[in-house]
Each structure stands twice: as structure tokens, then as C-alpha cells.
Design a protein around this motif. Structure first.
Motif, PDB file in Angstrom:
ATOM      1  N   LYS A 270       0.820  -1.206   0.000  1.00 15.53           N
ATOM      2  CA  LYS A 270       0.000   0.000   0.000  1.00 15.53           C
ATOM      3  C   LYS A 270       0.858   1.263   0.000  1.00 15.53           C
ATOM      4  O   LYS A 270       0.315   2.354   0.127  1.00 15.53           O
ATOM      5  CB  LYS A 270      -0.904  -0.003   1.244  1.00 15.53           C
ATOM      6  CG  LYS A 270      -1.834  -1.203   1.296  1.00 15.53           C
ATOM      7  CD  LYS A 270      -2.627  -1.177   2.591  1.00 15.53           C
ATOM      8  CE  LYS A 270      -3.153  -2.550   2.930  1.00 15.53           C
ATOM      9  NZ  LYS A 270      -3.753  -2.594   4.250  1.00 15.53           N
ATOM     10  N   PHE A 272       2.540   4.541  -0.674  1.00 14.52           N
ATOM     11  CA  PHE A 272       2.067   5.536  -1.620  1.00 14.52           C
ATOM     12  C   PHE A 272       2.679   6.890  -1.279  1.00 14.52           C
ATOM     13  O   PHE A 272       3.299   7.535  -2.115  1.00 14.52           O
ATOM     14  CB  PHE A 272       0.538   5.573  -1.546  1.00 14.52           C
ATOM     15  CG  PHE A 272      -0.090   6.870  -1.928  1.00 14.52           C
ATOM     16  CD1 PHE A 272      -0.144   7.231  -3.261  1.00 14.52           C
ATOM     17  CD2 PHE A 272      -0.615   7.719  -0.974  1.00 14.52           C
ATOM     18  CE1 PHE A 272      -0.720   8.436  -3.627  1.00 14.52           C
ATOM     19  CE2 PHE A 272      -1.186   8.921  -1.341  1.00 14.52           C
ATOM     20  CZ  PHE A 272      -1.242   9.284  -2.666  1.00 14.52           C
ATOM     21  N   ASP A 273       2.558   7.255   0.000  1.00 14.12           N
ATOM     22  CA  ASP A 273       2.978   8.582   0.440  1.00 14.12           C
ATOM     23  C   ASP A 273       4.447   8.845   0.144  1.00 14.12           C
ATOM     24  O   ASP A 273       4.819   9.927  -0.297  1.00 14.12           O
ATOM     25  CB  ASP A 273       2.731   8.756   1.947  1.00 14.12           C
ATOM     26  CG  ASP A 273       1.429   8.158   2.410  1.00 14.12           C
ATOM     27  OD1 ASP A 273       1.015   7.128   1.835  1.00 14.12           O
ATOM     28  OD2 ASP A 273       0.835   8.692   3.349  1.00 14.12           O
ATOM     29  N   LEU A 276       5.039   9.429  -3.552  1.00 16.62           N
ATOM     30  CA  LEU A 276       4.411  10.691  -3.953  1.00 16.62           C
ATOM     31  C   LEU A 276       5.240  11.878  -3.471  1.00 16.62           C
ATOM     32  O   LEU A 276       5.494  12.818  -4.210  1.00 16.62           O
ATOM     33  CB  LEU A 276       2.999  10.771  -3.360  1.00 16.62           C
ATOM     34  CG  LEU A 276       2.253  12.065  -3.673  1.00 16.62           C
ATOM     35  CD1 LEU A 276       1.750  12.048  -5.106  1.00 16.62           C
ATOM     36  CD2 LEU A 276       1.091  12.283  -2.723  1.00 16.62           C
ATOM     37  N   ALA A 289       0.567   1.666  -5.954  1.00 16.86           N
ATOM     38  CA  ALA A 289      -0.403   2.500  -5.248  1.00 16.86           C
ATOM     39  C   ALA A 289      -0.382   3.928  -5.789  1.00 16.86           C
ATOM     40  O   ALA A 289      -1.433   4.559  -5.935  1.00 16.86           O
ATOM     41  CB  ALA A 289      -0.114   2.481  -3.751  1.00 16.86           C
ATOM     42  N   TYR A 293      -3.302   6.016  -7.811  1.00 14.51           N
ATOM     43  CA  TYR A 293      -3.747   7.361  -7.436  1.00 14.51           C
ATOM     44  C   TYR A 293      -3.676   8.291  -8.651  1.00 14.51           C
ATOM     45  O   TYR A 293      -4.578   9.079  -8.913  1.00 14.51           O
ATOM     46  CB  TYR A 293      -2.882   7.895  -6.294  1.00 14.51           C
ATOM     47  CG  TYR A 293      -3.325   9.240  -5.799  1.00 14.51           C
ATOM     48  CD1 TYR A 293      -4.398   9.351  -4.935  1.00 14.51           C
ATOM     49  CD2 TYR A 293      -2.675  10.396  -6.198  1.00 14.51           C
ATOM     50  CE1 TYR A 293      -4.829  10.590  -4.483  1.00 14.51           C
ATOM     51  CE2 TYR A 293      -3.094  11.636  -5.757  1.00 14.51           C
ATOM     52  CZ  TYR A 293      -4.170  11.724  -4.900  1.00 14.51           C
ATOM     53  OH  TYR A 293      -4.588  12.954  -4.453  1.00 14.51           O
TER      54      TYR A 293
ATOM     55  N   PRO C 220      -6.854  -3.566   1.038  1.00 22.98           N
ATOM     56  CA  PRO C 220      -6.257  -2.245   0.842  1.00 22.98           C
ATOM     57  C   PRO C 220      -7.345  -1.200   0.693  1.00 22.98           C
ATOM     58  O   PRO C 220      -8.300  -1.405  -0.054  1.00 22.98           O
ATOM     59  CB  PRO C 220      -5.487  -2.392  -0.478  1.00 22.98           C
ATOM     60  CG  PRO C 220      -5.497  -3.831  -0.815  1.00 22.98           C
ATOM     61  CD  PRO C 220      -6.631  -4.461  -0.098  1.00 22.98           C
ATOM     62  N   GLN C 222      -7.256   1.390  -0.787  1.00 19.61           N
ATOM     63  CA  GLN C 222      -7.259   1.961  -2.134  1.00 19.61           C
ATOM     64  C   GLN C 222      -8.509   1.553  -2.905  1.00 19.61           C
ATOM     65  O   GLN C 222      -9.020   2.303  -3.722  1.00 19.61           O
ATOM     66  CB  GLN C 222      -6.025   1.466  -2.916  1.00 19.61           C
ATOM     67  CG  GLN C 222      -4.817   2.339  -2.767  1.00 19.61           C
ATOM     68  CD  GLN C 222      -3.933   1.889  -1.629  1.00 19.61           C
ATOM     69  OE1 GLN C 222      -4.336   1.072  -0.807  1.00 19.61           O
ATOM     70  NE2 GLN C 222      -2.730   2.424  -1.565  1.00 19.61           N
ATOM     71  N   LEU C 313      -2.281  10.455   4.615  1.00 18.78           N
ATOM     72  CA  LEU C 313      -2.310  11.394   3.504  1.00 18.78           C
ATOM     73  C   LEU C 313      -3.439  11.046   2.536  1.00 18.78           C
ATOM     74  O   LEU C 313      -4.246  11.887   2.152  1.00 18.78           O
ATOM     75  CB  LEU C 313      -0.956  11.365   2.775  1.00 18.78           C
ATOM     76  CG  LEU C 313      -0.885  12.178   1.489  1.00 18.78           C
ATOM     77  CD1 LEU C 313      -1.057  13.647   1.766  1.00 18.78           C
ATOM     78  CD2 LEU C 313       0.441  11.940   0.786  1.00 18.78           C
ATOM     79  N   LEU C 314      -3.518   9.755   2.185  1.00 20.36           N
ATOM     80  CA  LEU C 314      -4.407   9.341   1.101  1.00 20.36           C
ATOM     81  C   LEU C 314      -5.873   9.650   1.394  1.00 20.36           C
ATOM     82  O   LEU C 314      -6.566  10.270   0.568  1.00 20.36           O
ATOM     83  CB  LEU C 314      -4.218   7.836   0.857  1.00 20.36           C
ATOM     84  CG  LEU C 314      -4.993   7.249  -0.312  1.00 20.36           C
ATOM     85  CD1 LEU C 314      -4.625   7.949  -1.603  1.00 20.36           C
ATOM     86  CD2 LEU C 314      -4.712   5.761  -0.432  1.00 20.36           C
TER      87      LEU C 314
END
Lengths: 332, 373, 379
Positions: A270, A272-273, A276, A289, A293, C220, C222, C313-314
């Protein structure tokens, strides 16, 4: 209304509504629907007790169904439809389109790399830290410090490590540690985060730095759970400290190592941050991930975005199945 | 007056596993009834069914003439003392004892009066502000008992309340419970234990449970002196009763048995002529054996091991076939019996005769078979 | 194991050294951020943060002398401080970029035409000449100075309270708190009730539900984004705090139920049955017995959920949006990394503001965090 005020009202209201719901629904069940008196008292009590669990679990089941179960199915459906054609069913077209994109292939390749490197390194460092700190008097302080990054957000950690990877022009003082060491050794300053494929590993370092503390805490508990007698028996048998560690201790905590490994694997899938914040997927550092996004919220391509989310779900599924099987075995 | 009546009570788990069946029992006001039996006999399950913590799947349970099968625990007029005491760890002793009354919405001064009275009775007055973790094992036990006294129940239920205490404290607390019972002659108590000393010393009646049913109900000494079947005979008493196979050779007011091992036993148990020649087991408690000398003997064999305990000497005979070794408990010290042949006999009043596992004294009795664990 | 006979102490030393190295390795990155947040922008870009504690010697940018001249004994004299407001010691100076270390402090430089320039250690200069300097180009001074370690709180003032320079970090801090606190409190109660039912009530399908919770634990989030955003838009809470709280509540639910159920199952059965014999209803048992006794597990989950919602964040990006007045700290940091990637004094300070609260929670409640981790993953 000011959001802070709104937040406080929500806390009070939310708690109040929860307690009110549970209290009054139970009262209704016991006093109105199936009262525990009169000729049918016994039967009513049994009936009330059949319904009560569902009262207790009602809100949780509702939330889980609406926010987790339904979205999984909906996402699966989105991945098979095209939003531009009014949501028409397009079969596997989104998946085909995705598989043809170089950025997706890059993300898959990088994710595989992450999946191997991060859990392995975090577990190894965690095991090392657990074993070493358990043997010294100030071990708890050391543990606290190694564990601390767990509390730091991925974005915060990204800022922290970006400072380490910072680059200044040649001749100026380097303020990033990596370049400072590199130039001190006679190299020219590098913009580390743009160097493929090594920049991937520099991003992984951030996650390893965060996850090692988690691995250490759990493995340290497992190490302390090992029966002291087995270690003492090995000492009497003449094993040296390394043999004791690798031949006596590690095999005994293998189940815990597997749990740590899989837990970190889930985090990695997962992630992602970090990507990014540090590179946004440039210079060959894309991961699934962030790709998802990107597709979903920047390109607004729901089909491909959902398809990539389903790919993440598929990667998680083996762990899901394994966890569920373990849980069921424990219940018995 | 009957306080508690069980009629054909049974318990089945999941529709298939039957752990208790056909339990019939009347318990009167003021009795202290002890359920005893080997582990897994269902004694705790039966107690929990009386408490209402397990559903009754067959039969009827009445308390004070009211059918309570479907009444929740709190409304049955019972109180229970758990094996682990089950004190609420986050409440003080006072709050623990007051909990049930407060749930029942009793007035504050009423609660205070009840708790204070119970605390006085159990010497807990100085401890009311403590948390359970600040108490010793014996004190916790007393709080658990006090908590049930406060509710003034019709029936007290005790689930192995002494098994968490060490040996010395167990004896002391056992005596305290006996005194408590004496101080409350009108209260009815049901007490579950696997310890036969507790059963023998506390009970007004003992219920021996085995194999999912009742093996025998009776006063402690009845169970000891006139066991209904071989199971009870061997379960009560330590070391357990010797059983020796043989054939009835003479019937009448007294019964004579010729034993397969060569001896002959005479019992005061009556028998009828139809029993002539039928195979039986005679039972003799180790402490009822006496050395036979030159006269007729019931049993003779070579002593394998002796244990000198001072007041008595235990003789363990070499086992014959697959049978349990015969054990005799002789008064006094006998230093020279090891590896010698010693013949034993017993008074006819102490010789029990079991036909098909059931004592001749109980023509209606049932045989109990217990699966080995 | 310290008592074992004949054990060598060399290995013990190796262990100590190895742990020291590990600790330094793990502390160094955060320390860098922390130290940098107390330095000025010039200091940060001028030298590595590890040099902040030592006196630094460096070449100052050229400064042109200036001020009001006075006539003194027939000469025109101009006096002033080259570096006002700064505490530094001049080691050498020059008037030409070709030779910046031409003079010692206190020496007098002859600039031709009778003009002299003196610069002392403290930075005070004296320019003197036979004619007025009015309308002339005044000379530049290149100084090599050493300054003692110097730290400032100005960055925090800037970032938290000034509107422009901090680019709204203070506002984001409030936004993050607004997201995190309700998102931590609300799920606890809902989950606790469900966990009690799953732990202590007997009903058909219980095992299946527990398995479902374990399965949802790893789904997840997501996957949930787009369908949920659709729902939120339909019911009118798209891109609001309400939607964010709801999402966080739901995403935290599986872990909450799992942790709390595992803990509650371990509570002694006797206590719960005793309460039942005492006449307590399930609701009373839950409120008076289970909740107080489950405090450690509740605390563990609360910490998890707080750290997760604070650091997230997401979810915030998707459900709260990227509008400036609703941006959370993590989102703000990502923006700053993009727009002001070089302004380390702002970045470092903002980042430290964002991690300060979680770190405080971490150090205060570490015990519960560890306990929760162990309950959540070790079987």
C-alpha cells in the motif's frame, strides 16, 4: 460553522448517539419486544438473547459492509467498465490497456523489488536490534529510539530523508549527509533521487527505517518468550553465541518472523505517500499504489485506476487467505 | 420442604454429545449437598445448569416449586462462588459486594446495611476499601463468599471454591465454610468438588456423579459404609477399596464367597438362593483388612512393597494377572513384612459383595460404567 | 545469561558498540530535521546541520560599506558596523574578490588617493579619505568570519503564525487535529460493542464474522476510494470533514474489532458469568465490567488510530480534498516539497510541527502501543 467546533460537536454527538443507540435498542428489546415477564418470560428471554448480538454488532456490520465490502465489489465492477461510455461493460479492456502502459510495468517491477527488499531488510534489522538490545542494560532506551520512526508519518519521513539526499552544486558545502560523505571521499555531488535504478533503493530505505522498529518490538517479545532452558541447554552443549542465535533462537521464533514479514509486506503493497512525496513516480520509481492514485485522481481514468486497485487486491489475497485460515484454526 | 428439585434433567451439546442424562434429585432447605466425581463427570455442568449459566436441554428444574428452566440466573434466587472467585478486579471489596444489589436498584442505605452485615460475619470490615489485587487468597475467597451472602439467596452454589488455595489455607477455609453453614442453618448450599475429603467433611449429603448420571446419593458415612456400586465403593476412601473376584457358595442372612485366588470370605450382606454360584466381586477396604495368622483367610500373597507411615503400615501385594495390586492398611508398625507371604482376613460386617457391579444391599441399584480417561 | 562462568567480555563490548551504531543510524535523520528547524535559511544552505554546534568559519558575501560621513581633523570619516545584529568574529578580510583574505582584523588597507579602510574583529569599519565620499562608489568588503553556534525560534513563529511565509501550516495543524480526534473516538465505541458480541455472545455465524473481520483487516483501502467518493457525493458529504470522519471510522473498524475481541476473549469467563448471576444485563456487563477491564486494549487501539489518522495522507486527499483551507499537515508538506523544495527552514520546521504531536503521543503511551502491536500480530 468552524470545523474545530464541528469536530467537537461530532465527538460529543457521535459518542452520545452510539451510547443512546445501544442503550435504547437493548431497552426496547427487553421491555417492549420480548419482555422478560408474563407466561412467555422464558421463551422471550431466549428470543431476546438471539437478537441481542445483532444489536451489538449492527453499527459495525453496517459500516464494514458499506465502507469495505461494497467498495471492493464496486471497484471490481468499475475495472470492467468504461466511464466515458456511460459505464458500459468492456470486459478486460482496462486491464489490457493498463498492461500495455510502460509506467504500469515499471510500477509492477518496482513493487516486486519493494516486496523483496523492504520486508527482508526490516525483519533482519529488527531481529538484529531485538537480539542486541535485549542483552544490554540501556536496551529499552535504544529500543525506544529505533521504534520512534513508527510514529512519524510517511510524508514526514520523506522530508527527513530528502534532507539526507539533498544536493548542492559542486564546490559549495553539501548539506545532505549522503553527498557530504560522497564528496569527502572525493566524488562529485550527485542528485541521488534521479539515478535509476538506485533511487528505488533510496526510497525503500525510508520505509525500512520506519518498519524496523515494528519488527524489533515484536521479535523482541518473541525472543523473550523462548524458554530459557533451551538456551541454557545449548550453552552446556557448547554452542557459541552465533550458533545459539541461529540454531536455537531463530527456529523457535520462525512463526513470529513470518507474521512480521507478512505484516510489512502488506504495508509495502500500500506504500504511496513516500513515493508521492519524494519523486512522485518520476525517474523510474513508480509503484502500484501511486500509479493507481495517478490514474484515478489525476487522469480521472476510473477504469484503469480500478483495475490497478484490483491488482493490489490480488497481491494481498494470499496473505488474506493465510490469515483467515490461521484465525479459524485458533477459534477451534 | 423441598427447595430444589431436578426431574429427569439432561444436557446435550450440539444435539449429539450427551454429558448428563436422567438426573433426579431433591434438595431440602438447610442441606449442604456436595457434588463429587471424577473430572469430566459433569458435576460442574450440573451446577452451572442450576445456576442458569448452561441451558437445560431435557427435564425440569424447580426452585421453591417454580419451574426455572428458562429463568435467567439473577432471578432464580441463587448465588454462586466461582473457583477463581471472579472478583471484579476494578472494583473495591465494597463495590464488589454491592454490585448485585445496585444492579437490582436497591436503596443505598439498604445496600450499605447488607454489605456491612456480611463483612462483619466474614471479618472483612477492615478491607472494604481495598481492591482485589491487594488481598490474600483467603481474603479473596471470603469476599467471594460475602458477595453471595449479601444477596441473601435461597441457594448458594460453590464451584470448587478451595482449589485455588494452598493446602494449609484450604483446611482453614474449609472449616470456615463449615462454621458459616452452621451459622446459617436455613440456607441451602450446593458444593462441587473433586476432593473427597472436602465432600466427606462438609456434606450433609453427597451426590456422586459418574458417566453422565448419579452413581449414588447419601450421607457421607452411608457412602463409605454401604456403597451402592463398585464405582462409589472405589471412589470414596483412600487407598481405594480392594475388589476380589469369586463365586457365591452359600446364601442366606450371611453370604459366603469362594474367591478365585483361593481364599474364602463371609459377608453380613444377605443373599437369596437364586444367587447361588453366581460370580461376584467382594470388596474390602484396605483399612478393614487384618492379618489372618494361621486361620481362614480372604487373601494371601507376597508383599511387594511396604510403606511405613507410623500410625499405619501400607502393604502392596504383588499383582496377579492384570488386576490392581491388593492393598492393606494395618494398624501400627510392621517392619518385617516385605517379601513375605501375609494372609489377610476381615470382619463379615466389613465385607461388601457386588453382583454385576451392584451391591447386594441395593437390589434396585444401577451399575455405573465409566469410560477411562 | 550474565552469570555464566567463563564468558568473555569482548563480545559484550561488541554488542554495546553495535547498538550505539544502530541508535545513531536511526536517530540521525530525525535529529537532522530537528536541528535544522532551529537554524536560519542561510545557515541551513551554508553548512550541514551536523556543523551547527561548532563555530563556523566561512566567507561572507561581499558587503558595501555605507553610512553618514563626518569631518574629523580635516578628513572625512565614515564609521559603522559591517554586520549589524550578528555576533561574529572577523578572521580576515579583503577589498577585492581576488584576494579576500588580504588583511588581518585591525589592519588598515590603503585604497589609493589617501583613502584608508580599517576593519576590526567585531566588524566595525572606519573609512577615511581627504575628500568627501558624497556621490562616490564606496568600497566593498569581503570578510571571512567565524560565528558561534546560533539557533532561532523564528522559523516556528514564521510557519505557525505568519500567513504567507508559513503557507498555512498553522491552519493545517488545526485541520489535522480536526480530522484525527473524532476519527479516533467514534470507532472505539462501535467496535467495542461488536467485539463484545463476537467474544462473549453465542450465536450462529459468529466464527464466520470473526473470519470476515480478519479478512477485512488486510483489504487495501485503495479499493474503497472511488465507490465511497461516489456515495459521499450522492448523500452530500463529498469532500467534507464529515466524509473524512466516516471513512476513517470505517477503515479503522476491522483493526479495532480484532484487537478488542482478542483482548476481551482473554478476560476471565468467571467474572462475566458472576456478573450475570448478579443480575447484570448484557448492556450492564459491557458498560460496568468489560469496558473498564478492557482499558489497555482501548488505549492501544486509540493510539494506533490516532497515529494513523494524524499521519494519513491518502484518505485526507481523497475525502477532504486539496483546497487550501482544508489541507491537512501531510498534504501541506507534500505541497511544500513541490513548491518550496529548497526552503529547508520552512520544510524542516513544518515537518517537525507535523511529527511533534505523534512523537509526543508515542513517547507518552509507548507501553500501550507495544502491547497493542503484540496483541494485533503475534499469535
Amino acid at each position: 460553522m468552524h470545523p474545530v467546533l464541528q469536530g467537537m460537536i461530532t465527538v460529543v454527538l457521535g459518542v452520545g448517539i452510539c451510547i443512546g443507540y445501544f442503550y435504547f435498542s437493548n431497552q426496547f428489546l427487553d421491555k417492549v419486544l420480548y419482555p422478560a415477564r408474563g407466561p412467555n418470560a422464558g421463551r422471550n428471554i431466549n428470543r431476546a438473547n438471539m437478537i441481542r448480538p445483532w444489536l451489538f454488532m449492527g453499527p459495525a456490520i453496517f459500516v464494514l459492509a458499506l465502507y469495505l465490502v461494497y467498495p471492493v465489489l464496486a471497484t471490481l465492477w468499475f475495472s470492467l467498465t468504461d466511464r466515458d461510455q456511460g459505464g458500459a461493460f468492456v470486459g478486460l479492456a482496462n486491464y489490457r490497456q493498463m498492461a500495455a502502459e510502460p509506467k504500469f510495468l515499471e510500477a509492477i517491477r518496482n513493487n516486486m523489488l519493494w516486496l523483496v527488499v523492504v520486508p527482508a531488510m526490516s525483519t533482519a534489522f529488527g531481529l538484529l536490534a531485538a537480539q542486541l538490545t535485549d542483552r544490554i542494560s540501556w536496551g529499552n532506551v535504544a529500543k525506544s529510539i529505533i521504534f520512534m520512526p513508527m510514529a512519524i508519518s510517511f510524508v514526514g519521513a520523506s522530508v527527513i530523508w530528502k534532507l539526507i539526499y539533498d544536493t548542492r552544486p559542486a564546490g559549495a558545502d553539501q548539506i545532505g549527509v549522503l553527498n557530504a560523505i560522497w564528496t569527502a571521499l572525493g566524488g562529485a555531488p550527485q542528485t541521488w533521487l534521479t539515478i535509476e535504478p538506485w533511487n528505488n533503493f533510496l526510497l525503500m530505505v525510508v520505509l525500512i527505517w520506519i518498519q524496523t522498529g515494528f519488527a524489533m518490538v515484536i521479535l523482541s517479545a518473541a525472543l523473550r518468550g523462548i524458554p530459557e532452558e533451551t538456551v541454557e541447554a545449548a550453552i552446556v552443549d557448547g554452542a557459541n553465541p552465533f550458533q545459539i542465535f541461529f540454531k536455537i533462537k531463530v527456529p523457535q521464533i520462525m512463526p513470529t518472523i513470518v507474521v512480521v514479514w507478512t505484516t510489512i509486506t502488506l504495508v509495502v503493497l500500500k506504500v504511496f505517500d513516500i513515493v508521492l512525496a519524494m519523486t512522485n513516480g518520476q525517474w523510474g520509481t513508480q509503484v502500484l499504489a501511486n500509479y493507481m492514485y495517478d490514474r484515478m485522481f489525476r487522469a480521472f481514468d476510473w477504469g484503469v485506476g480500478s483495475a490497478s486497485a484490483i491488482v493490489i487486491m490480488l497481491l494481498v489475497t494470499p496473505i488474506l487467505v493465510w490469515n483467515v485460515r490461521n484465525a479459524r484454526r485458533e477459534m477451534r | 420442604m423441598t427447595e430444589l428439585k431436578l426431574t429427569d434433567v439432561g444436557k446435550t451439546y450440539g444435539g449429539t454429545v450427551e454429558v448428563l442424562k436422567d438426573i433426579n434429585l431433591d434438595i431440602s432447605t438447610g442441606e449442604l449437598v456436595v457434588f463429587v466425581g471424577p473430572s469430566g463427570c459433569g458435576k460442574s455442568t450440573l451446577l452451572r445448569m442450576i445456576a442458569g449459566l448452561e441451558r437445560i436441554t431435557a427435564g425440569a428444574l424447580e426452585i421453591d416449586g417454580v419451574l426455572v428452566n428458562d429463568i435467567p440466573p439473577a432471578q432464580r434466587g441463587i448465588a454462586m462462588v466461582f473457583q477463581s472467585y471472579a472478583l471484579y478486579p476494578h472494583m473495591t471489596v465494597y463495590d464488589n459486594m454491592a454490585f448485585a444489589l445496585r444492579i437490582a436498584r436497591k436503596k443505598d442505605d439498604e445496600v450499605r446495611a447488607a454489605v456491612t452485615a456480611a463483612a462483619d460475619k466474614l471479618q472483612l470490615s477492615g478491607l472494604l476499601d481495598r481492591l482485589p489485587k491487594e488481598l490474600s487468597g483467603g481474603q479473596r475467597q471470603r469476599v467471594a463468599i460475602g458477595r453471595s451472602i449479601v444477596r441473601d439467596p435461597k441457594v448458594y452454589l460453590f464451584d470448587e471454591p478451595l482449589s485455588n488455595l494452598d493446602a494449609a489455607l484450604r483446611v482453614a477455609t474449609r472449616i470456615e465454610i463449615a462454621q458459616l453453614k452452621e451459622a446459617m442453618p436455613d440456607s441451602t448450599m450446593i458444593y462441587v468438588t473433586h476432593d473427597q475429603v472436602e465432600a466427606m467433611t462438609l456434606a450433609s449429603r453427597i451426590v456422586v456423579l459418574a458417566g453422565g448420571g448419579i452413581a449414588q446419593v447419601g450421607a457421607p458415612l452411608t457412602l463409605y459404609e454401604r456403597p451402592e456400586n463398585e464405582f462409589v465403593a472405589q471412589f470414596i476412601g483412600s487407598p481405594k477399596m480392594n475388589l476380589l473376584p469369586g463365586r457365591i457358595v452359600q446364601t442366606g442372612q450371611q453370604t459366603a464367597v469362594e474367591l478365585d485366588g483361593g481364599g474364602r470370605a463371609v459377608s453380613d450382606y444377605p443373599s437369596n438362593a437364586a444367587m447361588q454360584d453366581s460370580p461376584v466381586n467382594i470388596g474390602v477396604r484396605p483399612e478393614d483388612f487384618v492379618a489372618a495368622g494361621e486361620g481362614a483367610h480372604i487373601f494371601s500373597g507376597e508383599v511387594n512393597i511396604t510403606e511405613a507411615l507410623g500410625e499405619v503400615t501400607l502393604l502392596y501385594y504383588t499383582p496377579v494377572g492384570g488386576a490392581d495390586p491388593v492393598i492393606a492398611k494395618l494398624q501400627g508398625i510392621h517392619p518385617d513384612m516385605k517379601h513375605r507371604r501375609v494372609a489377610l482376613t476381615a470382619d463379615p460386617s466389613k465385607v461388601h459383595v457386588f453382583r454385576n457391579g451392584v451391591s447386594l444391599l441395593y437390589p434396585e441399584g444401577r451399575n455405573i460404567t465409566v469410560q477411562p480417561h | 545469561m550474565d552469570n555464566i562462568a567463563g564468558r568473555k567480555s569482548g563480545l559484550t563490548w561488541a554488542v554495546h558498540i553495535a547498538v550505539v551504531l544502530l541508535v545513531i543510524l536511526w536517530l540521525f535523520p530525525t535529529a537532522g530535521l530537528f536541528v535544522s528547524s532551529f537554524r536560519t535559511g542561510d545557515q541551513i544552505s551554508g553548512s550541514g546541520w551536523w556543523a551547527a554546534f561548532s563555530t563556523q568559519q566561512r566567507n561572507e558575501p561581499a558587503v558595501r560599506v555605507g553610512g553618514d560621513e563626518v569631518q574629523q581633523g580635516g578628513r572625512f570619516v565614515l564609521q559603522g558596523d559591517l554586520f549589524p545584529n550578528r555576533d561574529m568574529t572577523i578572521k580576515a578580510w579583503g577589498t577585492s574578490s581576488r584576494d579576500v583574505e588580504a588583511y588581518e582584523p585591525g589592519a588598515t588597507a590603503d585604497l589609493g588617493d589617501g583613502v584608508t579602510l580599517t576593519l576590526d574583529e567585531g566588524g566595525t569599519f572606519t573609512l577615511a579619505g581627504p575628500e568627501s565620499f558624497e556621490g562616490q562608489r564606496l568600497p566593498r568588503v569581503f570578510a571571512t568570519a567565524s560565528s558561534p553556534p546560533e539557533f532561532t525560534l523564528a522559523n516556528y513563529e514564521n510557519v505557525l503564525f505568519s500567513g504567507t511565509a508559513g503557507a498555512g501550516v498553522g491552519q493545517s495543524f488545526i485541520n489535522t487535529a480536526t480530522v484525527a480526534i473524532p476519527s479516533t473516538v467514534i470507532p472505539i465505541l462501535i467496535a467495542a460493542f461488536a467485539a463484545y458480541a463476537l467474544a462473549w455472545m453465542d450465536f450462529p455465524g459468529r466464527a464466520l464474522l470473526v473470519a470476515a473481520v480478519v479478512a477485512l483487516l488486510v483489504v487495501p483501502l485503495q479499493l474503497a476510494l472511488i465507490p465511497l467518493l461516489q456515495i459521499h457525493n450522492v448523500i452530500g458529504i463529498g469532500k467534507t470533514y464529515m466524509g473524512t470522519w466516516a471513512a476513517h471510522t470505517a477503515f479503522g473498524m476491522p483493526l479495532a474489532i480484532y484487537l478488542l475481541r482478542n483482548y476481551m476473549v482473554g478476560l476471565p469467563r468467571d467474572i462475566i458469568e458472576n456478573a450475570r448471576v448478579d443480575g447484570a444485563t448484557d448492556f450492564q456487563i459491557f458498560v460496568k465490567i468489560i469496558l473498564p477491564l478492557s482499558f489497555p486494549a482501548l488505549a492501544s487501539f486509540a493510539i494506533f488510530q490516532f497515529l494513523w489518522t494524524w499521519n494519513d495522507l491518502l484518505v485526507a486527499l481523497v475525502f477532504l480534498g486539496t483546497d487550501d483551507e482544508r489541507l491537512v499537515l501531510t498534504g501541506r508538506l507534500v505541497n511544500l516539497l513541490g513548491s518550496r523544495g529548497g526552503d529547508w527552514e520552512i520544510l524542516a520546521t513544518s515537518a517537525f510541527v507535523s511529527i511533534a504531536v505523534p512523537l509526543a503521543v508515542f513517547f507518552a503511551m509507548q507501553r500501550y502501543l507495544v502491547r497493542g502491536l503484540l496483541a494485533g500480530s503475534v499469535k
